[in-house]
Design a protein around this motif. Sequence first.
Motif, PDB file in Angstrom:
ATOM      1  N   VAL A  47       4.734 -10.123 -10.931  1.00 42.42           N
ATOM      2  CA  VAL A  47       5.511  -9.848  -9.726  1.00 42.42           C
ATOM      3  C   VAL A  47       6.197 -11.130  -9.295  1.00 42.42           C
ATOM      4  O   VAL A  47       5.743 -12.230  -9.600  1.00 42.42           O
ATOM      5  CB  VAL A  47       4.630  -9.308  -8.569  1.00 42.42           C
ATOM      6  CG1 VAL A  47       4.016  -7.980  -8.936  1.00 42.42           C
ATOM      7  CG2 VAL A  47       3.577 -10.304  -8.168  1.00 42.42           C
ATOM      8  N   GLU A  51       7.717 -10.579  -3.831  1.00 45.17           N
ATOM      9  CA  GLU A  51       6.879  -9.381  -3.802  1.00 45.17           C
ATOM     10  C   GLU A  51       5.436  -9.736  -3.447  1.00 45.17           C
ATOM     11  O   GLU A  51       4.775  -9.023  -2.690  1.00 45.17           O
ATOM     12  CB  GLU A  51       6.895  -8.685  -5.164  1.00 45.17           C
ATOM     13  CG  GLU A  51       8.229  -8.047  -5.504  1.00 45.17           C
ATOM     14  CD  GLU A  51       8.304  -7.589  -6.953  1.00 45.17           C
ATOM     15  OE1 GLU A  51       8.879  -6.517  -7.179  1.00 45.17           O
ATOM     16  OE2 GLU A  51       7.797  -8.303  -7.844  1.00 45.17           O
ATOM     17  N   PHE A  52       4.967 -10.852  -3.994  1.00 48.30           N
ATOM     18  CA  PHE A  52       3.613 -11.305  -3.699  1.00 48.30           C
ATOM     19  C   PHE A  52       3.450 -11.613  -2.212  1.00 48.30           C
ATOM     20  O   PHE A  52       2.466 -11.203  -1.588  1.00 48.30           O
ATOM     21  CB  PHE A  52       3.288 -12.556  -4.530  1.00 48.30           C
ATOM     22  CG  PHE A  52       1.959 -13.163  -4.202  1.00 48.30           C
ATOM     23  CD1 PHE A  52       0.791 -12.632  -4.723  1.00 48.30           C
ATOM     24  CD2 PHE A  52       1.869 -14.266  -3.361  1.00 48.30           C
ATOM     25  CE1 PHE A  52      -0.436 -13.187  -4.417  1.00 48.30           C
ATOM     26  CE2 PHE A  52       0.650 -14.828  -3.049  1.00 48.30           C
ATOM     27  CZ  PHE A  52      -0.506 -14.286  -3.580  1.00 48.30           C
ATOM     28  N   GLU A  53       4.407 -12.320  -1.643  1.00 46.15           N
ATOM     29  CA  GLU A  53       4.337 -12.686  -0.221  1.00 46.15           C
ATOM     30  C   GLU A  53       4.379 -11.447   0.668  1.00 46.15           C
ATOM     31  O   GLU A  53       3.688 -11.387   1.687  1.00 46.15           O
ATOM     32  CB  GLU A  53       5.461 -13.661   0.145  1.00 46.15           C
ATOM     33  CG  GLU A  53       5.324 -15.037  -0.485  1.00 46.15           C
ATOM     34  CD  GLU A  53       4.054 -15.783  -0.079  1.00 46.15           C
ATOM     35  OE1 GLU A  53       3.554 -15.576   1.047  1.00 46.15           O
ATOM     36  OE2 GLU A  53       3.566 -16.588  -0.892  1.00 46.15           O
ATOM     37  N   VAL A  54       5.179 -10.450   0.304  1.00 52.09           N
ATOM     38  CA  VAL A  54       5.242  -9.208   1.077  1.00 52.09           C
ATOM     39  C   VAL A  54       3.874  -8.530   1.057  1.00 52.09           C
ATOM     40  O   VAL A  54       3.345  -8.121   2.105  1.00 52.09           O
ATOM     41  CB  VAL A  54       6.335  -8.257   0.524  1.00 52.09           C
ATOM     42  CG1 VAL A  54       6.189  -6.857   1.094  1.00 52.09           C
ATOM     43  CG2 VAL A  54       7.719  -8.810   0.819  1.00 52.09           C
ATOM     44  N   GLN A  55       3.266  -8.420  -0.121  1.00 51.07           N
ATOM     45  CA  GLN A  55       1.956  -7.776  -0.230  1.00 51.07           C
ATOM     46  C   GLN A  55       0.881  -8.583   0.483  1.00 51.07           C
ATOM     47  O   GLN A  55      -0.049  -8.011   1.059  1.00 51.07           O
ATOM     48  CB  GLN A  55       1.584  -7.559  -1.695  1.00 51.07           C
ATOM     49  CG  GLN A  55       2.413  -6.484  -2.368  1.00 51.07           C
ATOM     50  CD  GLN A  55       2.317  -5.160  -1.633  1.00 51.07           C
ATOM     51  OE1 GLN A  55       1.246  -4.689  -1.287  1.00 51.07           O
ATOM     52  NE2 GLN A  55       3.470  -4.548  -1.386  1.00 51.07           N
ATOM     53  N   LYS A  56       1.005  -9.886   0.467  1.00 59.58           N
ATOM     54  CA  LYS A  56       0.066 -10.753   1.180  1.00 59.58           C
ATOM     55  C   LYS A  56       0.131 -10.468   2.684  1.00 59.58           C
ATOM     56  O   LYS A  56      -0.892 -10.371   3.364  1.00 59.58           O
ATOM     57  CB  LYS A  56       0.418 -12.212   0.893  1.00 59.58           C
ATOM     58  CG  LYS A  56      -0.526 -13.226   1.436  1.00 59.58           C
ATOM     59  CD  LYS A  56      -0.096 -14.606   0.956  1.00 59.58           C
ATOM     60  CE  LYS A  56      -0.654 -15.697   1.811  1.00 59.58           C
ATOM     61  NZ  LYS A  56      -0.135 -17.015   1.408  1.00 59.58           N
ATOM     62  N   VAL A  58       1.195  -7.618   4.079  1.00 60.84           N
ATOM     63  CA  VAL A  58       0.656  -6.266   4.289  1.00 60.84           C
ATOM     64  C   VAL A  58      -0.870  -6.319   4.318  1.00 60.84           C
ATOM     65  O   VAL A  58      -1.513  -5.698   5.178  1.00 60.84           O
ATOM     66  CB  VAL A  58       1.152  -5.302   3.185  1.00 60.84           C
ATOM     67  CG1 VAL A  58       0.406  -3.983   3.226  1.00 60.84           C
ATOM     68  CG2 VAL A  58       2.653  -5.076   3.318  1.00 60.84           C
ATOM     69  N   LEU A  59      -1.457  -7.066   3.403  1.00 58.79           N
ATOM     70  CA  LEU A  59      -2.914  -7.187   3.348  1.00 58.79           C
ATOM     71  C   LEU A  59      -3.457  -7.846   4.618  1.00 58.79           C
ATOM     72  O   LEU A  59      -4.459  -7.388   5.174  1.00 58.79           O
ATOM     73  CB  LEU A  59      -3.341  -7.989   2.117  1.00 58.79           C
ATOM     74  CG  LEU A  59      -4.834  -8.227   1.957  1.00 58.79           C
ATOM     75  CD1 LEU A  59      -5.585  -6.907   1.858  1.00 58.79           C
ATOM     76  CD2 LEU A  59      -5.099  -9.081   0.729  1.00 58.79           C
ATOM     77  N   THR A  62      -3.289  -5.323   7.400  1.00 60.51           N
ATOM     78  CA  THR A  62      -4.309  -4.291   7.197  1.00 60.51           C
ATOM     79  C   THR A  62      -5.688  -4.821   7.554  1.00 60.51           C
ATOM     80  O   THR A  62      -6.487  -4.128   8.189  1.00 60.51           O
ATOM     81  CB  THR A  62      -4.282  -3.801   5.737  1.00 60.51           C
ATOM     82  OG1 THR A  62      -2.971  -3.294   5.457  1.00 60.51           O
ATOM     83  CG2 THR A  62      -5.305  -2.713   5.499  1.00 60.51           C
TER      84      THR A  62
END
Length: 88
Positions: A47, A51-56, A58-59, A62
């Motif tokens: 990725v 993309e990694f920073e976006v998912q980071k 989101v996590l 959450t």
Amino acid sequence: MFDPKAIEDIATKLSGALPPGLSQFKDEMEKSFRAILQSALDKLDLVTREEFEVQKGVLAKTRSKLEALEKQVAELEKRLPVSTDQET
């Protein structure tokens, strides 16, 4: 997808590292290096940093919501009447 500029830079460095006797094959080798690198990196299913920073993010969001919900459940459990009867 891996950054094409990074692949280009790596291929250029690899072809630049060729011994002087092989310099006549430099362009051909650079194209081969580029194709091999692209193929190998595509198989890795990497990725992008974005993309990694976006998912980071989101996590983290959450995790924060989960902690708030756990706190809320604990508060609600404190309000429940304590039962002395044990069910079997």
